[in-house]
Scaffold this motif. Structure first.
Motif, PDB file in Angstrom:
ATOM      1  N   ILE A  14       0.863  -1.168   0.000  1.00  0.00           N
ATOM      2  CA  ILE A  14       0.000   0.000   0.000  1.00  0.00           C
ATOM      3  C   ILE A  14       0.907   1.228   0.000  1.00  0.00           C
ATOM      4  CG2 ILE A  14      -1.791   1.298   1.223  1.00  0.00           C
ATOM      5  CD1 ILE A  14      -2.623  -1.351   2.550  1.00  0.00           C
ATOM      6  N   TYR A  15       0.865   1.983  -1.069  1.00  0.00           N
ATOM      7  CA  TYR A  15       1.708   3.175  -1.184  1.00  0.00           C
ATOM      8  C   TYR A  15       1.004   4.344  -0.499  1.00  0.00           C
ATOM      9  CZ  TYR A  15       4.543   0.646  -4.559  1.00  0.00           C
ATOM     10  OH  TYR A  15       5.369  -0.275  -5.168  1.00  0.00           O
ATOM     11  N   ALA A  16       1.514   4.734   0.657  1.00  0.00           N
ATOM     12  CA  ALA A  16       0.871   5.790   1.438  1.00  0.00           C
ATOM     13  C   ALA A  16       1.402   7.168   1.083  1.00  0.00           C
ATOM     14  CB  ALA A  16       1.072   5.534   2.926  1.00  0.00           C
ATOM     15  N   LYS A  40       3.701   7.706  -8.004  1.00  0.00           N
ATOM     16  CA  LYS A  40       2.403   8.017  -8.594  1.00  0.00           C
ATOM     17  C   LYS A  40       2.125   7.225  -9.864  1.00  0.00           C
ATOM     18  CE  LYS A  40       2.875  12.562  -8.415  1.00  0.00           C
ATOM     19  NZ  LYS A  40       2.561  14.002  -8.641  1.00  0.00           N
ATOM     20  N   GLN A  41       3.129   6.559 -10.390  1.00  0.00           N
ATOM     21  CA  GLN A  41       2.918   5.729 -11.563  1.00  0.00           C
ATOM     22  C   GLN A  41       2.214   4.415 -11.212  1.00  0.00           C
ATOM     23  OE1 GLN A  41       6.815   5.279 -13.221  1.00  0.00           O
ATOM     24  NE2 GLN A  41       6.813   7.270 -14.211  1.00  0.00           N
ATOM     25  N   ILE A  42       2.206   4.080  -9.931  1.00  0.00           N
ATOM     26  CA  ILE A  42       1.516   2.870  -9.500  1.00  0.00           C
ATOM     27  C   ILE A  42       0.013   3.070  -9.673  1.00  0.00           C
ATOM     28  CG2 ILE A  42       1.159   1.269  -7.589  1.00  0.00           C
ATOM     29  CD1 ILE A  42       4.000   1.341  -8.686  1.00  0.00           C
ATOM     30  N   GLU A  43      -0.643   2.185 -10.362  1.00  0.00           N
ATOM     31  CA  GLU A  43      -2.050   2.368 -10.716  1.00  0.00           C
ATOM     32  C   GLU A  43      -2.969   2.447  -9.507  1.00  0.00           C
ATOM     33  OE1 GLU A  43      -3.155  -0.688 -13.395  1.00  0.00           O
ATOM     34  OE2 GLU A  43      -1.856   0.002 -15.021  1.00  0.00           O
ATOM     35  N   THR A  44      -2.566   1.801  -8.415  1.00  0.00           N
ATOM     36  CA  THR A  44      -3.452   1.756  -7.260  1.00  0.00           C
ATOM     37  C   THR A  44      -3.382   3.026  -6.420  1.00  0.00           C
ATOM     38  OG1 THR A  44      -1.717   0.667  -5.980  1.00  0.00           O
ATOM     39  CG2 THR A  44      -3.325  -0.738  -7.073  1.00  0.00           C
ATOM     40  N   CYS A  45      -2.547   3.994  -6.798  1.00  0.00           N
ATOM     41  CA  CYS A  45      -2.388   5.211  -6.007  1.00  0.00           C
ATOM     42  C   CYS A  45      -3.255   6.334  -6.561  1.00  0.00           C
ATOM     43  CB  CYS A  45      -0.934   5.675  -6.004  1.00  0.00           C
ATOM     44  SG  CYS A  45       0.135   4.593  -5.060  1.00  0.00           S
ATOM     45  N   GLU A  46      -3.860   7.035  -5.656  1.00  0.00           N
ATOM     46  CA  GLU A  46      -4.636   8.214  -6.027  1.00  0.00           C
ATOM     47  C   GLU A  46      -4.023   9.415  -5.330  1.00  0.00           C
ATOM     48  OE1 GLU A  46      -9.055  10.190  -5.310  1.00  0.00           O
ATOM     49  OE2 GLU A  46      -8.706   8.074  -4.889  1.00  0.00           O
ATOM     50  N   ILE A  54       1.668  15.266   1.152  1.00  0.00           N
ATOM     51  CA  ILE A  54       2.277  14.343   0.206  1.00  0.00           C
ATOM     52  C   ILE A  54       1.739  12.921   0.401  1.00  0.00           C
ATOM     53  CG2 ILE A  54       4.388  15.655  -0.149  1.00  0.00           C
ATOM     54  CD1 ILE A  54       5.732  13.926   1.940  1.00  0.00           C
ATOM     55  N   MET A  55       0.587  12.843   1.060  1.00  0.00           N
ATOM     56  CA  MET A  55      -0.065  11.552   1.184  1.00  0.00           C
ATOM     57  C   MET A  55      -0.741  11.209  -0.129  1.00  0.00           C
ATOM     58  SD  MET A  55       0.290  10.469   4.375  1.00  0.00           S
ATOM     59  CE  MET A  55      -1.111   9.468   4.811  1.00  0.00           C
ATOM     60  N   LEU A  56      -0.502  10.010  -0.607  1.00  0.00           N
ATOM     61  CA  LEU A  56      -1.138   9.560  -1.842  1.00  0.00           C
ATOM     62  C   LEU A  56      -2.520   8.989  -1.581  1.00  0.00           C
ATOM     63  CD1 LEU A  56       1.949   7.840  -3.463  1.00  0.00           C
ATOM     64  CD2 LEU A  56       0.977  10.055  -4.052  1.00  0.00           C
ATOM     65  N   LEU A  57      -2.716   8.477  -0.392  1.00  0.00           N
ATOM     66  CA  LEU A  57      -4.002   7.911  -0.009  1.00  0.00           C
ATOM     67  C   LEU A  57      -4.442   8.535   1.311  1.00  0.00           C
ATOM     68  CD1 LEU A  57      -3.293   4.122  -0.687  1.00  0.00           C
ATOM     69  CD2 LEU A  57      -4.603   5.673  -2.139  1.00  0.00           C
ATOM     70  N   SER A  58      -5.741   8.650   1.501  1.00  0.00           N
ATOM     71  CA  SER A  58      -6.258   9.141   2.773  1.00  0.00           C
ATOM     72  C   SER A  58      -6.119   8.046   3.832  1.00  0.00           C
ATOM     73  CB  SER A  58      -7.715   9.554   2.631  1.00  0.00           C
ATOM     74  OG  SER A  58      -8.517   8.407   2.383  1.00  0.00           O
ATOM     75  N   ILE A  59      -6.228   8.427   5.091  1.00  0.00           N
ATOM     76  CA  ILE A  59      -6.161   7.457   6.191  1.00  0.00           C
ATOM     77  C   ILE A  59      -7.267   6.414   6.050  1.00  0.00           C
ATOM     78  CG2 ILE A  59      -6.398   7.151   8.682  1.00  0.00           C
ATOM     79  CD1 ILE A  59      -3.747   8.291   7.920  1.00  0.00           C
ATOM     80  N   LEU A  78       3.240  -1.322   4.162  1.00  0.00           N
ATOM     81  CA  LEU A  78       2.708   0.032   4.133  1.00  0.00           C
ATOM     82  C   LEU A  78       3.868   0.957   3.809  1.00  0.00           C
ATOM     83  CD1 LEU A  78       0.391   1.958   4.463  1.00  0.00           C
ATOM     84  CD2 LEU A  78       0.680   1.836   6.942  1.00  0.00           C
ATOM     85  N   TYR A  79       3.948   1.350   2.533  1.00  0.00           N
ATOM     86  CA  TYR A  79       5.143   2.022   2.043  1.00  0.00           C
ATOM     87  C   TYR A  79       5.077   3.538   2.175  1.00  0.00           C
ATOM     88  CZ  TYR A  79       8.794   3.795  -0.919  1.00  0.00           C
ATOM     89  OH  TYR A  79       9.872   4.482  -1.369  1.00  0.00           O
ATOM     90  N   THR A  80       6.015   4.090   2.906  1.00  0.00           N
ATOM     91  CA  THR A  80       6.353   5.511   2.885  1.00  0.00           C
ATOM     92  C   THR A  80       7.875   5.553   2.832  1.00  0.00           C
ATOM     93  OG1 THR A  80       6.695   5.843   5.257  1.00  0.00           O
ATOM     94  CG2 THR A  80       4.432   5.962   4.462  1.00  0.00           C
ATOM     95  N   PRO A  81       8.479   6.671   2.430  1.00  0.00           N
ATOM     96  CA  PRO A  81       9.936   6.734   2.498  1.00  0.00           C
ATOM     97  C   PRO A  81      10.458   6.535   3.923  1.00  0.00           C
ATOM     98  CG  PRO A  81       9.092   8.464   1.088  1.00  0.00           C
ATOM     99  CD  PRO A  81       7.905   7.842   1.750  1.00  0.00           C
TER     100      PRO A  81
END
Length: 207
Positions: A14-16, A40-46, A54-59, A78-81
């Motif tokens: 999950i790209y957070a 952001k190239q990952i299709e599952t990220c909004e 800089i959150m790609l997904l909401s909580i 749960l991926y963040t840098p």
């Protein structure tokens, strides 16, 4: 980098978030896995354009996906840098709900964060986090400095890895084998692995 930690059998990512607060590998083009555009190239990220986070997904979206994957019997990365940086610690980690023992979450963490505060191992377990990945890269401090890593010592790595085990938290390492490495630097890293006995290591070739 670090693909070995995510692309494992029966593990979903999950790209957070996608922007790194560090400057690791800045002289080598940066760390692509922490680059905002790459994530952001990952299709599952909004990408959340309604604010400046800089959150790609909401909580709520993150928690929904965690529950879905857990019901499927999968573990989650749960991926963040850096989950425990100043940004993500308050805006993501502290907002994760407590979970029962059926949830198994792995996260990225920066070593320098462990020097700034008492690390919340017990709280990690309550939120379903049982595995952390840290960018050790090399036991040779000169090489580590060339990679632009935040300042930390091998003693910090040893303390962190051993302390987490007391709480049944798996500590895994990212390592790099680059053109600067020598037989001596590789031996230093090998000995550090033997002393700490991390749960997993992921070795990448630096291009």
């Amino acid at each position: 980098m670090g693909g070995g930690c995510r692309f494992m059998k029966n593990r979903e990512t999950i790209y957070a978030g996608g922007k790194c607060e560090n400057n690791c590998f800045s002289h080598y083009g940066g760390c692509n896995a922490s680059d905002d555009v790459a994530v952001k190239q990952i299709e599952t990220c909004e990408y959340k354009s309604e604010n400046h986070d800089i959150m790609l997904l909401s909580i709520s979206e993150i928690n929904q996906r965690i529950e879905e994957f857990t019901k499927q019997g999968k573990s989650i990365f749960l991926y963040t840098p850096d989950m425990f940086s100043k940004f993500y610690f308050g805006r993501l980690f502290k907002k994760l709900p407590d979970r029962n023992g059926n949830t198994f979450i792995a996260v990225n963490a920066g070593v320098r964060t462990f020097k700034q505060r008492k690390f919340p191992f017990e709280e990690m377990r309550s939120k379903g986090i049982f595995e952390i990945w840290i960018g050790v890269e090399s036991a040779d401090l000169n090489i580590r400095n060339k990679y632009g890593k935040p300042m930390f010592s091998n003693a910090d790595v040893i303390k962190l890895t051993k302390e987490a085990k007391k709480y049944e938290i798996n500590v895994c390492w990212y390592l790099v084998d680059g053109k600067e490495d020598t037989a001596e630097s590789r031996l230093l890293t090998y000995n550090l692995i033997r002393e700490c006995n991390p749960f997993r290591v992921n070795v990448e070739q630096l291009q």
